[in-house]
Structure formats: C-alpha cells, structure tokens
Motif scaffolding. Structure first.
Motif, mmCIF file in Angstrom:
data_model
loop_
_atom_site.group_PDB
_atom_site.id
_atom_site.type_symbol
_atom_site.label_atom_id
_atom_site.label_comp_id
_atom_site.label_asym_id
_atom_site.label_seq_id
_atom_site.Cartn_x
_atom_site.Cartn_y
_atom_site.Cartn_z
ATOM 1 N N THR A 27 0.961 -1.081 0.056
ATOM 2 C CA THR A 27 -0.061 -0.009 -0.113
ATOM 3 C C THR A 27 0.768 1.126 0.107
ATOM 4 O OG1 THR A 27 -1.767 -1.134 1.153
ATOM 5 C CG2 THR A 27 -1.919 1.216 1.350
ATOM 6 N N VAL A 28 1.957 1.368 0.732
ATOM 7 C CA VAL A 28 2.752 2.416 0.713
ATOM 8 C C VAL A 28 3.356 2.698 -0.541
ATOM 9 C CG1 VAL A 28 4.999 3.154 1.865
ATOM 10 C CG2 VAL A 28 3.401 2.210 3.274
ATOM 11 N N ARG A 29 3.970 1.782 -1.235
ATOM 12 C CA ARG A 29 4.410 1.810 -2.455
ATOM 13 C C ARG A 29 3.580 2.426 -3.514
ATOM 14 N NH1 ARG A 29 9.509 0.192 -2.244
ATOM 15 N NH2 ARG A 29 10.241 -1.634 -1.026
ATOM 16 N N ALA A 30 2.067 1.936 -3.385
ATOM 17 C CA ALA A 30 1.022 2.489 -4.252
ATOM 18 C C ALA A 30 0.926 4.045 -4.085
ATOM 19 C CB ALA A 30 -0.188 1.388 -4.119
ATOM 20 N N VAL A 31 0.891 4.135 -2.832
ATOM 21 C CA VAL A 31 0.530 5.694 -2.519
ATOM 22 C C VAL A 31 1.569 6.441 -2.974
ATOM 23 C CG1 VAL A 31 0.570 7.395 -0.442
ATOM 24 C CG2 VAL A 31 -0.831 5.269 -0.331
ATOM 25 N N ASN A 33 3.366 5.867 -5.608
ATOM 26 C CA ASN A 33 3.204 5.590 -7.253
ATOM 27 C C ASN A 33 2.233 6.566 -7.715
ATOM 28 O OD1 ASN A 33 5.724 4.309 -7.252
ATOM 29 N ND2 ASN A 33 4.692 2.242 -7.274
ATOM 30 N N PHE A 34 1.039 6.281 -7.169
ATOM 31 C CA PHE A 34 -0.307 6.754 -7.603
ATOM 32 C C PHE A 34 -0.782 7.939 -7.001
ATOM 33 C CE2 PHE A 34 -0.143 2.162 -8.262
ATOM 34 C CZ PHE A 34 0.351 2.297 -9.715
ATOM 35 N N THR A 35 -0.537 9.241 -7.543
ATOM 36 C CA THR A 35 -0.987 10.563 -6.745
ATOM 37 C C THR A 35 -1.651 11.261 -8.029
ATOM 38 O OG1 THR A 35 1.000 11.791 -7.020
ATOM 39 C CG2 THR A 35 0.703 10.612 -4.997
ATOM 40 N N ILE A 36 -2.880 10.618 -8.483
ATOM 41 C CA ILE A 36 -3.620 11.099 -9.557
ATOM 42 C C ILE A 36 -4.703 11.812 -9.423
ATOM 43 C CG2 ILE A 36 -4.671 10.365 -11.604
ATOM 44 C CD1 ILE A 36 -1.513 9.730 -11.241
ATOM 45 N N THR A 37 -5.528 11.316 -8.454
ATOM 46 C CA THR A 37 -7.037 12.134 -8.226
ATOM 47 C C THR A 37 -7.058 13.331 -6.892
ATOM 48 O OG1 THR A 37 -7.851 10.345 -6.843
ATOM 49 C CG2 THR A 37 -8.099 10.307 -9.292
ATOM 50 N N GLY A 38 -6.057 12.891 -6.165
ATOM 51 C CA GLY A 38 -6.122 13.665 -4.903
ATOM 52 C C GLY A 38 -7.007 12.993 -3.883
ATOM 53 N N SER A 39 -7.288 11.901 -4.291
ATOM 54 C CA SER A 39 -8.453 11.275 -3.385
ATOM 55 C C SER A 39 -7.943 9.775 -3.051
ATOM 56 C CB SER A 39 -9.697 11.250 -3.913
ATOM 57 O OG SER A 39 -9.834 10.585 -5.045
ATOM 58 N N THR A 40 -8.863 9.025 -2.193
ATOM 59 C CA THR A 40 -8.528 7.515 -2.037
ATOM 60 C C THR A 40 -9.690 7.030 -2.251
ATOM 61 O OG1 THR A 40 -9.043 7.659 0.358
ATOM 62 C CG2 THR A 40 -6.851 8.271 -0.205
ATOM 63 N N GLY A 99 -2.315 2.179 -11.984
ATOM 64 C CA GLY A 99 -1.872 1.001 -12.880
ATOM 65 C C GLY A 99 -1.893 -0.286 -12.179
ATOM 66 N N GLY A 100 -1.878 -1.240 -12.872
ATOM 67 C CA GLY A 100 -1.944 -2.619 -12.507
ATOM 68 C C GLY A 100 -3.131 -3.409 -12.192
ATOM 69 N N ALA A 101 -4.148 -2.799 -12.846
ATOM 70 C CA ALA A 101 -5.600 -3.438 -12.879
ATOM 71 C C ALA A 101 -6.104 -3.665 -11.735
ATOM 72 C CB ALA A 101 -5.442 -4.809 -13.621
ATOM 73 N N ASN A 361 -8.311 -6.741 -18.825
ATOM 74 C CA ASN A 361 -8.316 -5.335 -19.064
ATOM 75 C C ASN A 361 -7.630 -4.650 -17.907
ATOM 76 O OD1 ASN A 361 -9.354 -2.525 -18.939
ATOM 77 N ND2 ASN A 361 -10.470 -3.349 -20.689
ATOM 78 N N ALA A 362 -6.421 -4.152 -18.194
ATOM 79 C CA ALA A 362 -5.783 -3.520 -17.131
ATOM 80 C C ALA A 362 -6.491 -2.058 -16.684
ATOM 81 C CB ALA A 362 -4.161 -3.210 -17.915
ATOM 82 N N PHE A 363 -7.398 -1.580 -17.471
ATOM 83 C CA PHE A 363 -7.871 -0.193 -17.125
ATOM 84 C C PHE A 363 -9.125 -0.100 -16.419
ATOM 85 C CE2 PHE A 363 -5.618 -0.294 -21.213
ATOM 86 C CZ PHE A 363 -4.394 0.206 -20.844
#
Length: 474
Positions: A27-31, A33-40, A99-101, A361-363
């Motif tokens: 989870t820490v790595r995902a946080v 890596n992905f700071t896209i929407t500003g939400s969780t 990323g990562g489906a 589908n990865a998306f």
C-alpha cells in the motif's frame, strides 16, 4: 518528532510503514506511485464494503475446503465484518486511479484485513508469519477476479441507491403533475406553438421518463451480478481448489444479499468489460433525460418578465453580484453540469473497455472510478432536484391561460371541422391581426359560437380524460 515505523519487505526491498497503520508495504508503494486524483478509494464506501465481502466469502470457502485453519479464518472473517460495518475505512489509502489493473486496491484490502485479524488474535501488526496478507487473506485469489467482483458489487449497491433517488424524484414530479392537472398551456414543437396541453401532462411526462430509466437500471444491475471469482489470474482457476469458485460465489451471495452467480466462462468474464459499458450507457441515458428535463424547467421559467414565464422555480439564493433582485435557476443548472460529467465519463469507460488486451483489461480502475462517480453524482443531483426545486415550483396560471387563447395553435383543433385550407387562412389572419382564432372563426361564420365553445373546451383540446396518469404508466 519522527513518526514511529515498522519495517516490511516486498520484492522491491525493505520499506518503512507507519507503526500504527493497518496497511502495509504494498500500500505504501502504491501511495507513492499513484497521486492522480487527490483522493483515495475510501471515498467509495460501497467499494470498501464489497472488497471485504469478497474476502469474507473467499475465507469461508477456504475454511470449508480445509485450506485455512479455523482460528485464522475466524479472525479474518471478523475483520471483514468490521470493515463491512464501516470500521477502518480511513486505512484504504490508495488512489482509485492506478496502474496494475486494481492490484494496489486488492493489496490494500489484504493488508488491512490481515493486520486487523492479527490484532484480533492478540498479535502486533506486521507479524505476517501468523496471518499473511497474501498466503491467507488472498488465498486462492487474484486481483483479476477479486477486484472486478468487488467493483460489480459496489456498482450494484450504488445502483440501488440511485434507483431510490430517481423514485423520489419521479414522485415529486407526479405530485406536481396532479397539482397542475387543470392548468392549460400551449405545447411546443421546435420552440413554436403546437397544440394545447396541460401543465400537469408536461410534468407527468418527466415522471414517466424517470420511471423508465429506473427499469433500465434494474436490467443493468442484473448483468453485473455475474462473477469470475475463482478464475484467479486469467480465468483458468490456477492455484484454486476445484470446488472453490462455486462455494465462494454462494457465500458472496449470502453475505451481500445479491444474486451473485459464477460466470459461464471465467476466461471470457475476466477480460470482458461489456457489463460496465452497458451500465455506463444506461447512466448516460439517465443523465441525458435529466438534463433535457432541466433544460425545460429553465426555459419555461425564463424571465420573469421578458421570457416564457410559465412557471416559477423556488428562489434558493441571490443570482447576481451586480444585478439586484436577480434569481437564477441554479438547481437545474447544477443537474445539467452533473449530466455533462456523466456523459464524459461514459466516453472514458468506452475507451478503457476498448483498450483491454488479450486475457485482461488493465484499465478497470478508471472504469470503476468513472462509474462510481457518475452514480454518486447522479444520486446527489436527483436528491437536490427532488428536494430543492420541484416541490416549490408554481404555475403562472393566468399567463398560461391567456397565451393559449392568443395562440394560433388553436386552429389545429378546428381543422377537422373546417378543413386544412380554411384553417391555414385563419391562422395567417390571426398572426397578421393579433386577434384570437376563436373570434375570427366566429366572425367568418366558419362555426357557431356553441360549436367553437365545445371544440375549444379544455378537455377536448388536451385529450386529458383519455390520458393515463403517470402512476399508471408502464
């Protein structure tokens, strides 16, 4: 003071995790890596509850199949129950667009559940030698069957809530239709005078349109209840027990209260996003019709003196910082904007579904994000329209009455009695002189006053007695 941490390890290496966190290294790595929407993902409680339901069903199945010791299974099940009840939602910290489906979302759930289960058994968080996020919580599973199944359950829950909101809005329009059942007005086609109708008929139509869309939502929900749970990586069921899929789906149906059923072909179900595209299309349909309805409300309330001015929307706030006394149709306007967003989200879902390749589908994360936002915002828009606008609408009855009797549209009702050519001449004369059609017809001797009174009676003009009520509409 530096925050206390614990060290966790993954294939990348060691990583510090806040000592009090229920999530872990993945989870820490995902946080990071992905700071896209500003939400969780915590902004979607339906998704968190669905993830916990899937993990709970999987654990029950693995326990029954002798793959998990009862003590460990019981702690995991208890942790899932707590999360489904709304606890620990703040621990779901990954960005919904990733990323990562959906792997980061699945890992976040695995870690929170594992650490809460450890705590239930009296062990410190991070002691994965006792309960492991992957070896135990994720046993016999893959992101590729857990994530889409949870997303589908979350969407169904959100659909139910949107259906309730649409029902309340339809009721508001039906009640207003009854209030306006005796108010005569001119109907319009291409913004030109057409033939008379009642304001009640106009509002009843909005209710019927909304109820039609509620049925479409029910159909879309049924498609979402097919699950590939047990298909694991690509639908072959690798690393899973032969009896796991059927048992896990049965448990998930029991836990969720929804008719979850195993897919007929797990490989197809793992890569196919057709149900998401179908739902997105239905949500676009709802949005388009709500927006059209709000366009009508804005148009017929335009003015108050230099527009159509047929109805009045309730004043809810001042409309201008420079024009005193101005009140704007802000509630219909906000619903319009939600509709525009939903229509845009539909394109996102379409492109993401089309972009799938081979067995996965990865998306799906952006599909889930788009659909869950569309559902939440549509629900809020319906609630706002149903409570802050429709009940307070009033009719300008005298203005509507006068506009009907001044309109050349009345000539259409005379056509069966005097013919199309005579009616056309009468309409041209009325437009040129500004005089009422009824007066000109009587003066020309085309029909008697009694005939005109009968033909132009309100119930004959609107066909009101022959029309079904909104409540009786299919």
């Amino acid at each position: 003071m530096a925050q206390a941490t614990r060290i966790e390890h993954d294939l990348i290496g060691d990583k510090e995790v806040p000592v009090g966190a229920y999530y872990g290294v993945h989870t820490v790595r995902a946080v990071e890596n992905f700071t896209i929407t500003g939400s969780t993902i915590a902004q979607f409680p339906e998704l968190i509850a669905a993830l916990a339901a899937v993990k709970q069903a999987a654990t029950r199945a693995n326990r029954d199949l002798g793959l998990l010791p009862p003590g460990i299974a019981g702690a995991i099940i208890d942790a899932c129950e707590e999360i489904r009840a709304g606890r620990l939602i703040e621990e779901f910290v990954v960005d919904p667009v990733q990323g990562g489906a959906g792997t980061s979302t699945n890992m976040n759930a695995n870690e929170v559940i594992a650490n809460r289960a450890l705590e239930i058994l009296g062990h410190p968080r991070g002691h994965y030698d006792v309960i492991h996020p992957l070896d135990h919580v994720n046993l016999g599973q893959s992101t590729n069957d857990v994530y889409p199944t949870a997303v589908r359950l979350a969407l169904v829950a959100s659909l139910r809530r949107l259906g309730d909101s649409l029902g309340a809005l339809a009721t508001a329009f039906t009640e207003k239709a009854a209030e306006f059942s005796d108010v005569l007005k001119m109907g319009r086609t291409q913004l030109q005078d057409a033939v008379p109708m009642t304001l009640g008929q106009e509002f009843s139509t909005y209710a019927v349109m909304i109820e039609e869309d509620r049925l479409r939502l029910t159909e879309a929900a049924a498609l979402l209840l097919e699950s590939n749970l047990g298909g694991t990586a690509i639908g072959t069921g690798i690393n899973g027990h032969p009896d796991y899929a059927e048992l896990a789906c049965a448990y998930l149906a029991d836990i969720s209260g929804e008719g979850v059923r195993p897919a007929g072909d797990f490989i197809e179900a793992t890569q196919d996003c057709g149900a998401f595209v179908q739902l997105s299309g239905v949500l676009k349909r709802v949005a388009v019709k709500l927006s059209k309805t709000c366009n009508d409300l804005r148009l017929t309330s335009s003015g108050p003196t230099a527009g159509l001015g047929e109805i009045n929307l309730p004043p809810v706030q001042a409309g201008s910082s420079i024009m005193p006394g101005k009140v704007n149709p802000v509630i219909p306007e906000v619903v319009n904007q939600v509709a525009f967003e939903v229509i845009g989200n539909d394109l996102t879902v379409t492109m993401a579904a089309e972009a799938g390749q081979l067995q996965l589908n990865a998306f799906e994360p952006v599909i889930a994000y788009s659909l869950l936002r569309s559902l939440a915002h549509l629900r809020a828009a319906c609630d706002t329209l149903a409570t802050r606008c429709v009940p307070g609408i009033t009719a300008n009855r005298e203005h509507l009455h006068d506009s009907v009797h001044r309109s050349v549209g009345l000539v259409t009702a005379l056509t069966p009695h005097i013919g199309y050519a005579a009616s056309t001449a009468l309409a041209r004369q009325a437009l040129a002189t500004g005089r009422p059609v009824k007066d000109l017809a009587a003066e020309a001797g085309l029909l008697s006053t009694d005939q005109l009174d009968t033909i132009l009676r309100a119930e004959n003009l609107t066909g009101h007695s022959a029309r079904p009520s909104a409540a009786a509409a299919p």
